[in-house]
Write a protein that holds these residues in place. Structure first.
Motif, PDB file in Angstrom:
ATOM      1  N   PRO A 230       0.838  -1.217   0.000  1.00 54.60           N
ATOM      2  CA  PRO A 230       0.000   0.000   0.000  1.00 54.60           C
ATOM      3  C   PRO A 230       0.867   1.260   0.000  1.00 54.60           C
ATOM      4  O   PRO A 230       1.952   1.284   0.584  1.00 54.60           O
ATOM      5  N   VAL A 231       0.383   2.289  -0.661  1.00 61.63           N
ATOM      6  CA  VAL A 231       1.102   3.565  -0.711  1.00 61.63           C
ATOM      7  C   VAL A 231       0.871   4.315   0.590  1.00 61.63           C
ATOM      8  O   VAL A 231      -0.265   4.714   0.898  1.00 61.63           O
ATOM      9  N   VAL A 232       1.924   4.475   1.384  1.00 62.57           N
ATOM     10  CA  VAL A 232       1.889   5.241   2.630  1.00 62.57           C
ATOM     11  C   VAL A 232       2.755   6.478   2.433  1.00 62.57           C
ATOM     12  O   VAL A 232       3.963   6.370   2.215  1.00 62.57           O
ATOM     13  N   LEU A 233       2.133   7.647   2.461  1.00 63.44           N
ATOM     14  CA  LEU A 233       2.863   8.878   2.163  1.00 63.44           C
ATOM     15  C   LEU A 233       3.933   9.163   3.208  1.00 63.44           C
ATOM     16  O   LEU A 233       5.047   9.556   2.881  1.00 63.44           O
ATOM     17  N   PHE A 234       3.581   9.011   4.476  1.00 59.85           N
ATOM     18  CA  PHE A 234       4.572   9.175   5.546  1.00 59.85           C
ATOM     19  C   PHE A 234       4.116   8.352   6.738  1.00 59.85           C
ATOM     20  O   PHE A 234       2.939   8.054   6.908  1.00 59.85           O
ATOM     21  N   ASN A 235       5.058   7.972   7.554  1.00 59.06           N
ATOM     22  CA  ASN A 235       4.750   7.128   8.699  1.00 59.06           C
ATOM     23  C   ASN A 235       5.921   7.168   9.672  1.00 59.06           C
ATOM     24  O   ASN A 235       7.073   7.082   9.252  1.00 59.06           O
ATOM     25  N   GLY A 236       5.628   7.321  10.947  1.00 56.27           N
ATOM     26  CA  GLY A 236       6.703   7.277  11.927  1.00 56.27           C
ATOM     27  C   GLY A 236       6.731   8.491  12.824  1.00 56.27           C
ATOM     28  O   GLY A 236       6.153   9.543  12.525  1.00 56.27           O
ATOM     29  N   LYS A 237       7.443   8.338  13.912  1.00 56.36           N
ATOM     30  CA  LYS A 237       7.515   9.400  14.917  1.00 56.36           C
ATOM     31  C   LYS A 237       8.403  10.563  14.495  1.00 56.36           C
ATOM     32  O   LYS A 237       8.424  11.601  15.143  1.00 56.36           O
ATOM     33  N   GLN A 238       9.187  10.389  13.401  1.00 57.66           N
ATOM     34  CA  GLN A 238      10.017  11.495  12.945  1.00 57.66           C
ATOM     35  C   GLN A 238       9.180  12.555  12.224  1.00 57.66           C
ATOM     36  O   GLN A 238       9.664  13.643  11.936  1.00 57.66           O
ATOM     37  N   ASN A 239       7.912  12.221  11.929  1.00 55.34           N
ATOM     38  CA  ASN A 239       7.019  13.184  11.297  1.00 55.34           C
ATOM     39  C   ASN A 239       6.369  14.053  12.367  1.00 55.34           C
ATOM     40  O   ASN A 239       5.918  13.557  13.397  1.00 55.34           O
ATOM     41  N   LYS A 240       6.328  15.341  12.116  1.00 58.99           N
ATOM     42  CA  LYS A 240       5.826  16.290  13.107  1.00 58.99           C
ATOM     43  C   LYS A 240       4.780  17.213  12.493  1.00 58.99           C
ATOM     44  O   LYS A 240       4.861  17.564  11.314  1.00 58.99           O
ATOM     45  N   PHE A 241       3.826  17.607  13.328  1.00 63.58           N
ATOM     46  CA  PHE A 241       2.862  18.639  12.941  1.00 63.58           C
ATOM     47  C   PHE A 241       2.307  19.230  14.230  1.00 63.58           C
ATOM     48  O   PHE A 241       1.654  18.518  15.012  1.00 63.58           O
ATOM     49  N   GLY A 242       2.593  20.497  14.463  1.00 66.26           N
ATOM     50  CA  GLY A 242       2.113  21.113  15.689  1.00 66.26           C
ATOM     51  C   GLY A 242       2.471  22.576  15.799  1.00 66.26           C
ATOM     52  O   GLY A 242       3.052  23.170  14.876  1.00 66.26           O
ATOM     53  N   LEU A 243       2.127  23.153  16.946  1.00 71.05           N
ATOM     54  CA  LEU A 243       2.357  24.577  17.200  1.00 71.05           C
ATOM     55  C   LEU A 243       3.508  24.762  18.178  1.00 71.05           C
ATOM     56  O   LEU A 243       3.705  23.949  19.089  1.00 71.05           O
ATOM     57  N   ASN A 244       4.234  25.846  18.001  1.00 74.33           N
ATOM     58  CA  ASN A 244       5.223  26.297  18.973  1.00 74.33           C
ATOM     59  C   ASN A 244       4.640  27.513  19.690  1.00 74.33           C
ATOM     60  O   ASN A 244       4.381  28.547  19.064  1.00 74.33           O
ATOM     61  N   LEU A 245       4.417  27.376  21.009  1.00 71.71           N
ATOM     62  CA  LEU A 245       3.760  28.430  21.779  1.00 71.71           C
ATOM     63  C   LEU A 245       4.709  28.990  22.829  1.00 71.71           C
ATOM     64  O   LEU A 245       5.468  28.244  23.460  1.00 71.71           O
ATOM     65  N   ASN A 246       4.629  30.286  23.025  1.00 65.65           N
ATOM     66  CA  ASN A 246       5.371  30.941  24.101  1.00 65.65           C
ATOM     67  C   ASN A 246       4.405  31.134  25.268  1.00 65.65           C
ATOM     68  O   ASN A 246       3.572  32.034  25.274  1.00 65.65           O
ATOM     69  N   VAL A 247       4.539  30.233  26.256  1.00 63.52           N
ATOM     70  CA  VAL A 247       3.645  30.267  27.411  1.00 63.52           C
ATOM     71  C   VAL A 247       4.463  30.632  28.651  1.00 63.52           C
ATOM     72  O   VAL A 247       5.297  29.848  29.109  1.00 63.52           O
ATOM     73  N   GLY A 248       4.223  31.833  29.170  1.00 65.12           N
ATOM     74  CA  GLY A 248       4.938  32.275  30.361  1.00 65.12           C
ATOM     75  C   GLY A 248       6.441  32.321  30.177  1.00 65.12           C
ATOM     76  O   GLY A 248       7.196  32.042  31.111  1.00 65.12           O
ATOM     77  N   GLY A 249       6.884  32.675  28.995  1.00 64.98           N
ATOM     78  CA  GLY A 249       8.312  32.753  28.714  1.00 64.98           C
ATOM     79  C   GLY A 249       8.959  31.418  28.408  1.00 64.98           C
ATOM     80  O   GLY A 249      10.167  31.346  28.168  1.00 64.98           O
ATOM     81  N   LYS A 250       8.171  30.354  28.374  1.00 66.80           N
ATOM     82  CA  LYS A 250       8.690  29.029  28.071  1.00 66.80           C
ATOM     83  C   LYS A 250       8.078  28.529  26.763  1.00 66.80           C
ATOM     84  O   LYS A 250       6.866  28.618  26.566  1.00 66.80           O
ATOM     85  N   MET A 251       8.924  28.008  25.851  1.00 62.19           N
ATOM     86  CA  MET A 251       8.438  27.519  24.573  1.00 62.19           C
ATOM     87  C   MET A 251       7.847  26.120  24.751  1.00 62.19           C
ATOM     88  O   MET A 251       8.477  25.216  25.309  1.00 62.19           O
ATOM     89  N   VAL A 252       6.629  25.958  24.294  1.00 60.97           N
ATOM     90  CA  VAL A 252       5.931  24.675  24.355  1.00 60.97           C
ATOM     91  C   VAL A 252       5.645  24.221  22.932  1.00 60.97           C
ATOM     92  O   VAL A 252       5.046  24.962  22.149  1.00 60.97           O
ATOM     93  N   ASN A 253       6.077  23.010  22.619  1.00 60.61           N
ATOM     94  CA  ASN A 253       5.814  22.413  21.309  1.00 60.61           C
ATOM     95  C   ASN A 253       4.757  21.338  21.487  1.00 60.61           C
ATOM     96  O   ASN A 253       4.946  20.383  22.246  1.00 60.61           O
TER      97      ASN A 253
END
Length: 598
Positions: free
Chosen positions: A114-137
């Motif tokens: 089967p054609v799997v476009l991407f798979n695995g934990k090395q793939n990322k999708f999310g936000l980088n937030l500055n919460v109280g001076g600390k970066m949260v991914n």
């Protein structure tokens, strides 16, 4: 190396060999040493008691971190959720609340998987937030997953009614996935006026030739007021997208794409591509896009994913000019492919014929459309062939010592008989854009993927007639039978073309070099492309045979001789003839000036 040096080295080798033989230990000495080593090993083993191997434990999280932003979501157990419809199978993970893998249903890799476009934990999708001076991914947070009527919700709580939610929605059919990102109650928690959306993925090999797959894979993007563009396809590149409205970004593979369309265009961003050196991996893509953030109100961001094939018509149905990421060539080739070749191909496809037959009919249609130019080219070359005896007489009279004068005499002859020496080349040049357009058309045509014809199992890639256990420079590790047939037909075509044009000297042999060069170039290209070039050569033979039966050399010769007797004012003077007259006058002035200087 002189004799003395060689003798010295030879004697040194004899001395070394003799020392190894005469000074080697006896069997008794070898046995005694072995017993000593064994005794020492036993003694050391008894003196040191091996400690049991400690289990690999997850690093402990201190209480300060747990009390910080999204502390309750920092640790957890990874779980997967699956959504699927008629076209897609999506696997989600609560670690990051993202899509873990995408399978395009109904499509197979070159290995039949089967054609799997991407798979695995090395793939990322999310936000980088500055919460109280600390970066949260958000990729590092454990979300709470829950099924909805037609999708899945991923939620990470901050405190109380403050949370981040990724809400995915998948319709019963289609290749689109809706995503709504809600930052509920976080408008006074998140600092700054922008957020960073991070998307990274590694493309997996789908096609037989990973080199070809890398050649046609690149991240694409489109500004609202401009046409789509892309990063380098051949090497690593990182590009800052200027502060303008970015309509969409695409992680394009050869025949498949993952496209992200924001409801509100991105303000700016950054794209990056790296060519992978790992087996079964094509390239790594990375995107960091900026989203506006307003601390005065709750924030919601709507997106649409497209996961699917790079079939031109399918991408066109998505809108936003996404279909333009299918490489149809440079100007004017892309216009020939999009507005001439592709409509004819789609029309032929509507009859339900096999793609081998469609390529044949497409080639015939092109040859019929170009037949007036082919006829004109043949007649022009026939005129030059008939004039060759007279040109040889001129050459013998003038000699090779004065090429300028020789050329002037040739031009006089052309003027007398009314022949354009470029008449055979111009029609061929007009056909060249169509020949080059197919060089881009077939390698990027999704419809040929997995389609077989005769011995060719897949018209979108090369056929392996002979597979070597090693790599030959230029050729590669195989030989394509259709490429060999194409090369042979081109050599035969060159031979007959020389007969028609009367080519001699070096020009006679130059035409044989290019087919050999193209054997190495096109050996790894799709068999569908080589099949087209082979058919084009064979149909050209048929055209020339038909034209030859209609063209009378004696009649052409008589017409040329009659043109010599016509008064100059009765001869039709074209643009070429006018330029020819101007050139001759200039050459005469140059000759006169040279005589004066002498």
């Amino acid at each position: 190396m002189d004799k003395n040096t060689f003798t010295g080295l030879f004697l040194i080798m004899i001395v070394l060999a003799g020392s190894f033989y005469f000074f080697k230990p006896s069997e008794a000495e070898i046995k005694k040493e072995s017993e000593r080593i064994a005794a020492d090993s036993t003694k050391k083993a008894s003196a040191v008691t091996p400690a049991p191997q400690a289990a690999i434990a997850t690093p402990a999280i201190d209480s300060t971190t747990l009390k910080g932003p999204f502390g309750s979501n920092i640790s957890g157990t990874e779980q997967e959720t699956v959504l699927e419809n008629q076209n897609l199978k999506l696997t989600f993970t609560n670690k990051g609340g993202k899509i873990l893998s995408v399978e395009v249903k109904g499509q197979k890799t070159f290995e039949g998987s089967p054609v799997v476009l991407f798979n695995g934990k090395q793939n990322k999708f999310g936000l980088n937030l500055n919460v109280g001076g600390k970066m949260v991914n958000t990729n590092d947070l454990y979300f709470t997953a829950s099924k909805t009527a037609s999708g899945v919700s991923m939620r990470a709580n901050y405190t109380g009614d403050k949370y981040i939610e990724f809400l995915y929605d998948l319709k019963p059919s289609g290749n689109n996935v809706s995503l709504n990102i809600a930052l509920n109650g976080l408008n006074q928690v998140v600092q700054g006026n922008t957020l960073a959306l991070n998307w990274e993925t590694t493309l997996l090999q789908q096609e037989k030739s990973i080199e070809n797959e890398q050649r046609y894979s690149a991240p694409y993007y489109k500004y609202v007021t401009e046409s789509p563009d892309h990063l380098n396809v051949a090497k690593d590149e990182k590009e800052e997208l200027k502060e303008a409205k970015i309509e969409w970004i695409s992680f394009k593979q050869h025949f498949f794409s993952a496209v992200l369309l924001p409801a509100v265009p991105f303000d700016k961003g950054e794209l990056e591509v790296k060519v992978s050196t790992q087996p079964k991996e094509v390239k790594w893509y990375g995107a960091n896009m900026q989203l506006p953030f307003n601390q005065l109100a709750a924030q919601n961001y709507a997106f649409t994913f497209y996961f699917g094939t790079n079939k031109f018509s399918t991408l066109k149905d998505q809108g936003h000019e996404i279909e333009k990421q299918v490489d149809m060539g440079y100007w004017p080739l892309k216009y020939i492919n999009r507005f001439v070749v592709l409509p004819v191909f789609n029309w032929l496809e509507s009859f339900g014929w096999g793609y081998g037959m469609i390529i044949l009919l497409l080639t015939i249609a092109l040859k019929v459309a170009m037949s007036p130019l082919t006829y004109k080219s043949y007649v022009s070359m026939a005129k030059m062939r008939i004039l060759k005896p007279e040109m040889d007489v001129i050459k013998a009279k003038v000699g090779d010592d004065n090429p300028t004068l020789l050329q002037q005499e040739y031009l006089k002859l052309y003027k007398q008989v009314g022949v354009n020496p470029l008449g055979g080349c111009l029609p061929m040049l007009l056909q060249l854009p169509f020949v080059m357009a197919f060089f881009f058309f077939f390698p990027n045509l999704f419809e040929l993927r997995g389609e077989s014809f005769l011995w060719m199992k897949d018209l979108s890639t090369y056929d392996e007639f002979i597979k070597f256990g090693f790599t030959i420079p230029v050729i590669g590790n195989h030989l394509s039978l259709m490429c060999i047939l194409m090369t042979i037909s081109t050599l035969i075509y060159t031979y007959f073309n020389n007969q028609i044009s009367g080519a001699s000297g070096q020009m006679k042999y130059i035409g044989y070099i290019m087919p050999i060069v193209f054997l190495g170039v096109l050996n790894s290209y799709p068999s569908g492309l080589n099949y087209y070039y082979f058919l084009a050569n064979m149909l050209t033979f048929a055209q020339q045979f038909a034209i030859k039966s209609m063209v009378d050399d004696d009649k052409i010769h008589k017409t040329l001789q009659d043109n010599k007797t016509k008064p100059a004012e009765q001869k039709k003077k074209g643009k070429f003839q006018s330029r020819l007259d101007d050139y001759m006058r200039q050459q005469q002035k140059v000759q006169i000036q040279k005589k004066k200087e002498k």
